[in-house]
Design an enzyme around this catalytic site. Structure first.
Site, PDB file in Angstrom:
ATOM      1  N   SER A 297       0.507   9.476   8.688  1.00 44.77           N
ATOM      2  CA  SER A 297       0.223  11.386   7.690  1.00 44.77           C
ATOM      3  C   SER A 297      -1.268  11.144   6.841  1.00 44.77           C
ATOM      4  O   SER A 297      -2.259  12.150   6.979  1.00 44.77           O
ATOM      5  CB  SER A 297       1.757  12.063   7.275  1.00 44.77           C
ATOM      6  OG  SER A 297       2.342  11.100   6.600  1.00 44.77           O
TER       7      SER A 297
ATOM      8  N   HIS B 208       7.603   8.393  13.327  1.00 48.96           N
ATOM      9  CA  HIS B 208       6.632   8.436  11.880  1.00 48.96           C
ATOM     10  C   HIS B 208       7.716   9.737  11.575  1.00 48.96           C
ATOM     11  O   HIS B 208       9.431   9.764  11.183  1.00 48.96           O
ATOM     12  CB  HIS B 208       4.729   9.399  11.522  1.00 48.96           C
ATOM     13  CG  HIS B 208       5.078   9.425  10.530  1.00 48.96           C
ATOM     14  ND1 HIS B 208       5.025   8.762   8.880  1.00 48.96           N
ATOM     15  CD2 HIS B 208       3.324   9.907  10.130  1.00 48.96           C
ATOM     16  CE1 HIS B 208       4.444   8.555   7.971  1.00 48.96           C
ATOM     17  NE2 HIS B 208       3.387  10.074   8.391  1.00 48.96           N
TER      18      HIS B 208
ATOM     19  N   HIS C 204      10.619  -0.665   9.771  1.00 48.26           N
ATOM     20  CA  HIS C 204       9.785  -0.205   8.969  1.00 48.26           C
ATOM     21  C   HIS C 204       7.950  -0.641   9.080  1.00 48.26           C
ATOM     22  O   HIS C 204       8.673  -2.330   8.893  1.00 48.26           O
ATOM     23  CB  HIS C 204       9.935   0.113   6.664  1.00 48.26           C
ATOM     24  CG  HIS C 204       8.249   1.017   6.238  1.00 48.26           C
ATOM     25  ND1 HIS C 204       7.293   0.464   6.211  1.00 48.26           N
ATOM     26  CD2 HIS C 204       8.743   2.227   5.928  1.00 48.26           C
ATOM     27  CE1 HIS C 204       6.430   1.822   5.440  1.00 48.26           C
ATOM     28  NE2 HIS C 204       7.530   2.870   5.458  1.00 48.26           N
TER      29      HIS C 204
ATOM     30  N   ARG D 161      13.646   4.923  -1.561  1.00 46.55           N
ATOM     31  CA  ARG D 161      13.496   6.698  -1.466  1.00 46.55           C
ATOM     32  C   ARG D 161      15.304   6.812  -0.673  1.00 46.55           C
ATOM     33  O   ARG D 161      15.758   7.975  -0.909  1.00 46.55           O
ATOM     34  CB  ARG D 161      12.395   7.326  -0.260  1.00 46.55           C
ATOM     35  CG  ARG D 161      11.477   7.057  -1.306  1.00 46.55           C
ATOM     36  CD  ARG D 161      10.329   7.387  -0.229  1.00 46.55           C
ATOM     37  NE  ARG D 161      10.017   6.731   0.750  1.00 46.55           N
ATOM     38  CZ  ARG D 161       9.181   6.421   2.192  1.00 46.55           C
ATOM     39  NH1 ARG D 161       8.419   7.526   1.812  1.00 46.55           N
ATOM     40  NH2 ARG D 161       9.148   5.551   3.116  1.00 46.55           N
TER      41      ARG D 161
ATOM     42  N   ASP E  96      14.062   8.394   6.104  1.00 46.10           N
ATOM     43  CA  ASP E  96      15.130   8.540   6.725  1.00 46.10           C
ATOM     44  C   ASP E  96      16.330   8.975   7.232  1.00 46.10           C
ATOM     45  O   ASP E  96      16.611   9.839   7.995  1.00 46.10           O
ATOM     46  CB  ASP E  96      13.858   9.175   8.434  1.00 46.10           C
ATOM     47  CG  ASP E  96      12.454   9.791   8.198  1.00 46.10           C
ATOM     48  OD1 ASP E  96      12.246  10.156   7.056  1.00 46.10           O
ATOM     49  OD2 ASP E  96      11.795   8.611   8.538  1.00 46.10           O
TER      50      ASP E  96
HETATM   51  N1  NMX Z   1      15.437   0.665  16.186  1.00 49.27           N
HETATM   52  C1  NMX Z   1      15.264  -0.726  17.204  1.00 49.27           C
HETATM   53  N2  NMX Z   1      14.122  -1.556  17.510  1.00 49.27           N
HETATM   54  C2  NMX Z   1      13.081  -1.753  16.212  1.00 49.27           C
HETATM   55  C3  NMX Z   1      13.326  -1.192  15.323  1.00 49.27           C
HETATM   56  C4  NMX Z   1      14.705  -0.133  15.212  1.00 49.27           C
HETATM   57  N3  NMX Z   1      14.473   0.993  14.142  1.00 49.27           N
HETATM   58  N4  NMX Z   1      12.176  -1.037  14.316  1.00 49.27           N
HETATM   59  C5  NMX Z   1      11.630  -1.533  15.258  1.00 49.27           C
HETATM   60  N5  NMX Z   1      12.029  -2.202  16.015  1.00 49.27           N
HETATM   61  C6  NMX Z   1      11.190  -2.821  17.305  1.00 49.27           C
HETATM   62  C7  NMX Z   1       9.948  -1.945  17.309  1.00 49.27           C
HETATM   63  O1  NMX Z   1       9.826  -1.500  18.796  1.00 49.27           O
HETATM   64  C8  NMX Z   1       8.945  -4.017  18.328  1.00 49.27           C
HETATM   65  O2  NMX Z   1       9.725  -3.990  19.580  1.00 49.27           O
HETATM   66  P1  NMX Z   1       8.597  -4.105  20.943  1.00 49.27           P
HETATM   67  O3  NMX Z   1       8.676  -5.669  20.010  1.00 49.27           O
HETATM   68  O4  NMX Z   1       9.515  -4.498  22.082  1.00 49.27           O
HETATM   69  O5  NMX Z   1       7.681  -3.752  20.520  1.00 49.27           O
HETATM   70  C9  NMX Z   1       9.978  -4.723  17.267  1.00 49.27           C
HETATM   71  O6  NMX Z   1      11.209  -4.400  16.417  1.00 49.27           O
HETATM   72  C10 NMX Z   1       9.105  -5.129  16.142  1.00 49.27           C
HETATM   73  O7  NMX Z   1       8.909  -4.333  15.440  1.00 49.27           O
HETATM   74  P2  NMX Z   1       8.557  -3.910  14.028  1.00 49.27           P
HETATM   75  O8  NMX Z   1       7.261  -5.008  13.794  1.00 49.27           O
HETATM   76  O9  NMX Z   1      10.206  -4.476  13.172  1.00 49.27           O
HETATM   77  O10 NMX Z   1       8.361  -2.575  13.617  1.00 49.27           O
HETATM   78  P3  NMX Z   1       6.946  -1.961  13.770  1.00 49.27           P
HETATM   79  O11 NMX Z   1       5.610  -1.976  12.170  1.00 49.27           O
HETATM   80  O12 NMX Z   1       5.932  -1.527  14.291  1.00 49.27           O
HETATM   81  O13 NMX Z   1       7.698  -0.331  13.677  1.00 49.27           O
HETATM   82  C11 NMX Z   1       8.602   1.158  13.012  1.00 49.27           C
HETATM   83  C12 NMX Z   1       7.954   0.532  11.905  1.00 49.27           C
HETATM   84  C13 NMX Z   1       9.083   2.275  11.792  1.00 49.27           C
HETATM   85  C14 NMX Z   1       7.593   2.641  14.035  1.00 49.27           C
HETATM   86  C15 NMX Z   1      10.259   0.748  13.795  1.00 49.27           C
HETATM   87  O14 NMX Z   1      10.747   0.226  12.553  1.00 49.27           O
HETATM   88  C16 NMX Z   1      10.358   2.175  14.378  1.00 49.27           C
HETATM   89  O15 NMX Z   1      10.698   2.646  15.428  1.00 49.27           O
HETATM   90  N6  NMX Z   1      11.630   2.687  13.586  1.00 49.27           N
HETATM   91  C17 NMX Z   1      12.519   3.522  13.778  1.00 49.27           C
HETATM   92  C18 NMX Z   1      11.967   5.234  13.628  1.00 49.27           C
HETATM   93  C19 NMX Z   1      11.790   5.709  12.672  1.00 49.27           C
HETATM   94  O16 NMX Z   1      12.760   5.224  11.355  1.00 49.27           O
HETATM   95  N7  NMX Z   1      11.055   5.840  12.269  1.00 49.27           N
HETATM   96  C20 NMX Z   1      10.536   6.264  10.179  1.00 49.27           C
HETATM   97  C21 NMX Z   1       9.606   5.400   9.839  1.00 49.27           C
HETATM   98  C22 NMX Z   1      10.213   6.329   8.595  1.00 49.27           C
HETATM   99  N8  NMX Z   1       8.887   7.344   8.450  1.00 49.27           N
HETATM  100  O17 NMX Z   1       9.383   8.473   8.370  1.00 49.27           O
HETATM  101  O18 NMX Z   1       7.544   7.519   8.739  1.00 49.27           O
HETATM  102  C1  MLT Z   2       6.319   7.142   5.230  1.00 49.16           C
HETATM  103  O1  MLT Z   2       6.673   7.358   4.215  1.00 49.16           O
HETATM  104  O2  MLT Z   2       4.461   7.311   5.136  1.00 49.16           O
HETATM  105  C2  MLT Z   2       6.943   6.288   5.938  1.00 49.16           C
HETATM  106  O3  MLT Z   2       7.646   5.936   5.216  1.00 49.16           O
HETATM  107  C3  MLT Z   2       5.815   5.183   7.035  1.00 49.16           C
HETATM  108  C4  MLT Z   2       4.817   4.696   6.060  1.00 49.16           C
HETATM  109  O4  MLT Z   2       5.286   4.302   5.302  1.00 49.16           O
HETATM  110  O5  MLT Z   2       3.861   3.946   7.319  1.00 49.16           O
END
Ligand code: NMX
Ligand code: MLT
Length: 435
Positions: free
Chosen positions: A241, A271, A318, A327, A373
């Protein structure tokens, strides 16, 4: 010129001079390299932009102008009789780099009350949409429509000097931040309160007035909104964002276009939408198990079923953080201080026990810990706020404070139009000598 603008201008002038010297003397110094993995992997970790207001550390989490959340709970002014920081103080800090006095924060609260203006045509835009439109879609459209009154675009058309871009950006940002709680509350009451709108009060700070317009004046809920609106503001510049807002604003699209775009990024489930996904996932667990008091074994199985079906556990993981998000910890602290006997809070705490080891066991996620979150929904439900589709709007109202402070800085510093280089896989294969 008012006091906040004056302070900003002073700091802008001195930082602007420093940056000029840095570029003159060290402009060609290398700060990072990029690997092929990063090209395909969402540019993780790549240092590629300047964003002054906050910086994220993988272990310690976010620092707002160098201050951690616990430090700011001590140092930022609170409401009379309250103990949570006021988000106005955070805006002052992000914009000036300095901690405000209580008097300065009160001045800012009054500014926001005076500047708030939700025009009839914005209300009409919201009302014209189908009733089942997602609140984030309405929020984004509402912000875009507010741009019709934008000051930057008017002054630009009249022939604005580039040295003055920051001034109407400041004015638009202040007007927009002032109006966002009114827009967001209008959407809430339109969707969930039979259109019965609640007029603002003229004695409340920005976050408390928002809580009031959402229909809950209890002291605890006002305090929750103050801390919630403070901690969601900013998370350095690389998150989707903030980066979207920053990118769009770099084209000299004004803050209405830019924030609306940033809000669209926040609406994705990876996100900000994760805050609605967390509570939806927990409600589904309660329904599936038929109990609000699940056992450890039942919770563990539910987590594993989610992962086995190829879905993510929302609220965990994350892109940068490698420890529990401060947070999350701040919200847990709020619950510990204020909430007794909430099954939902208990479930969130049990998930905190069971999700990290399970994610570690599955071995994929680089960070098994909760993010911002994971906790917010349980707090909101405790205060009767069950419309979880709306939760990301709350995040968005807060995020505006950080990303718009950045927009004022970016226009003040004259940061360039963003235009990085992309390559094709064909180019990569040639580069690797595979052709
Ligand atoms: N549950 C299951 N699998 C996960 C999770 C999770 N919470 N977090 C990461 N992974 C998987 C991810 O999908 C990836 O799988 P693949 O290799 O099959 O593509 C693998 O672990 C490696 O991912 P990472 O490098 O650890 O994470 P990345 O930096 O790519 O993504 C997020 C970060 C935040 C997108 C990921 O952790 C996620 O999808 N979390 C759940 C959604 C979430 O809570 N998002 C909110 C973030 C905060 N915000 O407000 O923005
Ligand atoms: C945020 O607050 O924007 C989220 O934690 C996602 C991020 O920092 O990548």
């Amino acid at each position: 010129m008012n006091r906040l603008k004056e302070k900003f201008k002073e700091n802008l002038t001195s930082l602007g001079k420093e940056i000029k010297d840095i570029i003159k003397n060290n402009g060609d110094t290398i700060v990072d390299q990029v690997s092929i993995k990063q090209l395909y992997g969402g540019m993780r970790g790549l240092k590629s932009m300047v964003y002054e207001t906050s910086q994220l550390d993988p272990i310690h989490g976010i620092r707002f102008r160098g201050y951690s959340i616990p430090e700011l709970r001590e140092k930022l002014p609170t409401a009379v009789g309250g103990e949570e920081p006021l988000p106005e103080g955070m805006f002052w800090l992000l914009l000036t780099g300095e901690l405000p006095s209580k008097e300065e924060v009160d001045w800012l609260s009054a500014q926001f009350r005076e500047r708030a203006n939700l025009p009839q045509y914005t209300k009409d835009v919201i009302k014209a949409m189908p009733k089942d439109t997602h609140p984030m879609e309405l929020f984004s459209m509402g912000i875009l429509s507010l741009g019709n009154d934008g000051i930057f675009r008017k002054r630009y058309n009249e022939g604005l000097s580039k040295y003055d871009y920051w001034d109407p950006t400041y004015e638009d940002a202040m007007n927009l931040i002032a109006t966002l709680p009114h827009l967001a509350a209008f959407i809430f009451n339109h969707k969930y309160n039979d259109g019965k709108q609640i007029p603002p009060r003229d004695d409340l700070d920005w976050a408390a007035n928002f809580a009031h317009m959402l229909g809950n004046d209890s002291k605890e809920f006002l305090e929750l909104m103050r801390i919630y609106m403070t901690i969601h503001t900013d998370h350095e510049g690389g998150n989707a964002s903030a980066h979207t807002t920053h990118l769009v604003n770099s084209t000299l699209s004004d803050v209405y276009y830019s924030l609306s775009a940033g809000i669209n990024a926040l609406a994705g489930p990876l996100h900000g939408l994760a805050n609605q996904e967390v509570i939806k996932w927990i409600f589904e667990m309660i329904e599936k198990l038929g109990t609000e008091d699940p056992t450890d074994e039942q919770i563990l199985k539910y987590i594993e079923d989610t992962l086995d079906s190829g879905r993510v556990v929302p609220g965990y993981g994350h892109a940068v953080l490698r420890r529990p998000d401060p947070r999350f910890t701040a919200q847990k602290g709020f619950a510990e201080r204020n909430i007794k006997d909430s099954n939902l809070v208990e479930i969130v705490w049990k998930l905190f026990e069971h999700v990290p080891p399970t994610l570690k066991k599955y071995g994929k996620a680089k960070n098994p810990w909760p993010n911002v979150d994971a906790h917010s929904g349980a707090l909101l439900v405790h205060y009767g706020f069950r419309q979880y589709e709306y939760y990301t709007v709350l995040f968005g109202v807060s995020r505006a404070i950080g990303v718009l402070a950045d927009s004022i800085w970016a226009r003040g510093l004259g940061l360039a139009l963003e235009r990085p280089k992309s390559v094709t896989t064909e180019w990569i294969k040639k580069y690797l000598g595979q052709y």
